[in-house]
Design a protein around this motif. Structure first.
Motif, short mmCIF file in Angstrom:
data_model
loop_
_atom_site.label_atom_id
_atom_site.label_comp_id
_atom_site.label_asym_id
_atom_site.label_seq_id
_atom_site.Cartn_x
_atom_site.Cartn_y
_atom_site.Cartn_z
N VAL A 1 0.84 -1.20 0.00
CA VAL A 1 0.00 0.00 0.00
C VAL A 1 0.87 1.25 0.00
CG1 VAL A 1 -1.79 1.28 1.23
CG2 VAL A 1 -1.85 -1.22 1.20
N ARG A 2 0.55 2.17 -0.87
CA ARG A 2 1.31 3.42 -1.00
C ARG A 2 1.30 4.20 0.33
NH1 ARG A 2 2.47 5.76 -5.90
NH2 ARG A 2 0.90 4.41 -6.87
N TYR A 3 2.44 4.76 0.68
CA TYR A 3 2.66 5.57 1.88
C TYR A 3 2.69 4.77 3.18
CZ TYR A 3 1.31 9.20 -1.45
OH TYR A 3 1.19 9.99 -2.56
N ASN B 1 -2.36 3.24 8.81
CA ASN B 1 -3.23 4.42 8.80
C ASN B 1 -4.14 4.47 7.58
OD1 ASN B 1 -2.20 5.55 11.21
ND2 ASN B 1 -0.43 6.35 10.10
N PHE B 2 -4.17 3.41 6.83
CA PHE B 2 -4.97 3.41 5.59
C PHE B 2 -6.45 3.24 5.92
CE2 PHE B 2 -6.72 1.40 1.75
CZ PHE B 2 -6.31 2.32 0.81
N ASN C 1 -10.80 10.12 1.10
CA ASN C 1 -9.66 9.50 0.42
C ASN C 1 -8.94 8.57 1.40
OD1 ASN C 1 -7.41 8.82 -1.05
ND2 ASN C 1 -6.98 10.90 -1.73
N PRO C 2 -8.93 7.26 1.16
CA PRO C 2 -8.25 6.37 2.10
C PRO C 2 -6.75 6.60 2.17
CG PRO C 2 -8.90 5.18 0.12
CD PRO C 2 -9.54 6.53 0.03
N LEU C 3 -6.15 7.14 1.11
CA LEU C 3 -4.72 7.42 1.12
C LEU C 3 -4.38 8.66 1.94
CD1 LEU C 3 -3.47 6.70 -2.52
CD2 LEU C 3 -2.90 5.47 -0.44
N TYR C 4 -5.38 9.50 2.21
CA TYR C 4 -5.12 10.72 2.96
C TYR C 4 -4.55 10.40 4.34
CZ TYR C 4 -5.90 14.99 5.60
OH TYR C 4 -5.74 16.08 6.40
N PHE C 5 -5.14 9.40 5.01
CA PHE C 5 -4.71 9.07 6.36
C PHE C 5 -3.31 8.46 6.36
CE2 PHE C 5 -9.32 8.78 6.07
CZ PHE C 5 -9.70 9.70 7.03
N ALA C 6 -3.00 7.69 5.32
CA ALA C 6 -1.66 7.10 5.23
C ALA C 6 -0.60 8.16 4.95
CB ALA C 6 -1.64 6.03 4.14
N ASN C 7 -1.00 9.24 4.28
CA ASN C 7 -0.05 10.28 3.90
C ASN C 7 0.07 11.40 4.93
OD1 ASN C 7 0.19 13.14 2.19
ND2 ASN C 7 1.63 11.57 1.54
N ALA C 8 -1.05 11.76 5.55
CA ALA C 8 -1.07 12.93 6.42
C ALA C 8 -0.77 12.60 7.88
CB ALA C 8 -2.42 13.64 6.32
N THR C 9 -0.79 11.35 8.25
CA THR C 9 -0.48 10.97 9.62
C THR C 9 0.82 10.18 9.65
OG1 THR C 9 -1.75 8.92 9.45
CG2 THR C 9 -2.93 10.87 10.20
N SER C 10 1.48 10.22 10.78
CA SER C 10 2.75 9.50 10.90
C SER C 10 2.87 8.96 12.32
CB SER C 10 3.94 10.41 10.58
OG SER C 10 4.00 11.48 11.51
N GLY C 11 3.68 7.95 12.46
CA GLY C 11 3.90 7.36 13.78
C GLY C 11 4.86 6.18 13.65
N SER D 1 3.20 9.17 17.89
CA SER D 1 2.11 9.28 16.91
C SER D 1 1.81 10.75 16.67
CB SER D 1 0.86 8.56 17.43
OG SER D 1 -0.20 8.69 16.50
N LEU D 2 1.68 11.11 15.40
CA LEU D 2 1.38 12.49 15.01
C LEU D 2 0.26 12.49 14.00
CD1 LEU D 2 2.06 15.53 15.03
CD2 LEU D 2 3.70 15.06 13.20
N ARG D 3 -0.79 13.24 14.27
CA ARG D 3 -1.93 13.33 13.36
C ARG D 3 -2.25 14.79 13.14
NH1 ARG D 3 -6.99 10.20 12.10
NH2 ARG D 3 -5.70 8.43 12.68
#
Length: 206
Positions: free
Chosen positions: A74-76, A114-115, A156-166, A204-206
């Motif tokens: 999965v991307r990101y 995070n997807f 967008n399901p990719l938004y959460f994978a791209n905009a959040t980190s942890g 974790s950062l959101r």
């Protein structure tokens, strides 16, 4: 039955809401996307191991190192990484005394999933999940047919994978030292000292 709407005359006013609705209902999208193709990517899944073993005189040794990478399709998404090392040493002193040392160390990096899997099932063919704004940010809601308010799942399901980190970092150290002294065929003495240490840290950062 599909029909072709009448073409608006040149110089006319903008189409009314009713006319736009009719054009939308009978016309195909100019470009369609496969949402699965938009989210998937090729990322490494690698396990590499190096071993060293041997004996020199009364000393025997074994050492190994492993590097494991599993990022997923999965991307990101970054998946899971692990590095581990191990060392064993055996030493014989004379005919009655021997000792051994065992050590193992492992550290890992676990990245969260995070997807938005449920959101992927609700995407329309015209939604470009990789579309970005002028700042290079992925759109939270690329599906223009979704309704705000109650239809919060059309994101967008990719938004959460791209905009959040942890990440969760974990490590563990295992070590033991053993000795054995044999006095006779029916009597021997043994001792053992061991340590087991674990650490874990999550950010974790959101």
């Amino acid at each position: 039955k599909r029909t072709t709407p009448a073409r608006m005359p040149i110089g006319s006013v903008n189409p009314t809401k009713t006319e736009l609705k009719g054009l939308f209902e009978v016309s195909q999208w100019a470009k369609m996307y496969n949402p699965i193709d938009r989210i998937k990517t090729n990322q490494p899944h690698v396990s590499s191991t190096a071993n060293l073993t041997g004996r020199t005189g009364a000393t025997g040794y074994y050492m190994s190192f492993n590097n494991f990478i599993q990022n997923g399709p999965v991307r990101y998404e970054h998946g899971y990484n692990r590095q581990s090392a191990r060392a064993n040493i055996d030493q014989t002193i004379g005919a009655k005394f021997n000792s051994s040392l065992q050590m193992g160390y492992t550290r890992s990096q676990q990245f969260p999933d995070n997807f938005g899997w449920f959101g992927l099932t609700r995407e329309h063919a015209a939604a470009d999940l990789l579309a970005t704004d002028t700042q290079g940010r992925i759109f939270y809601r690329p599906d223009i047919t979704s309704v705000t308010g109650t239809q919060t799942t059309n994101n967008n399901p990719l938004y959460f994978a791209n905009a959040t980190s942890g990440r969760t970092d974990a490590s563990r150290f295992l070590g033991s030292f053993n000795t054995r002294y044999t006095t006779t065929d029916w009597l021997s003495f043994e001792s053992q000292v061991a340590i087991d240490e674990r650490r874990r840290n999550t950010v974790s950062l959101r």
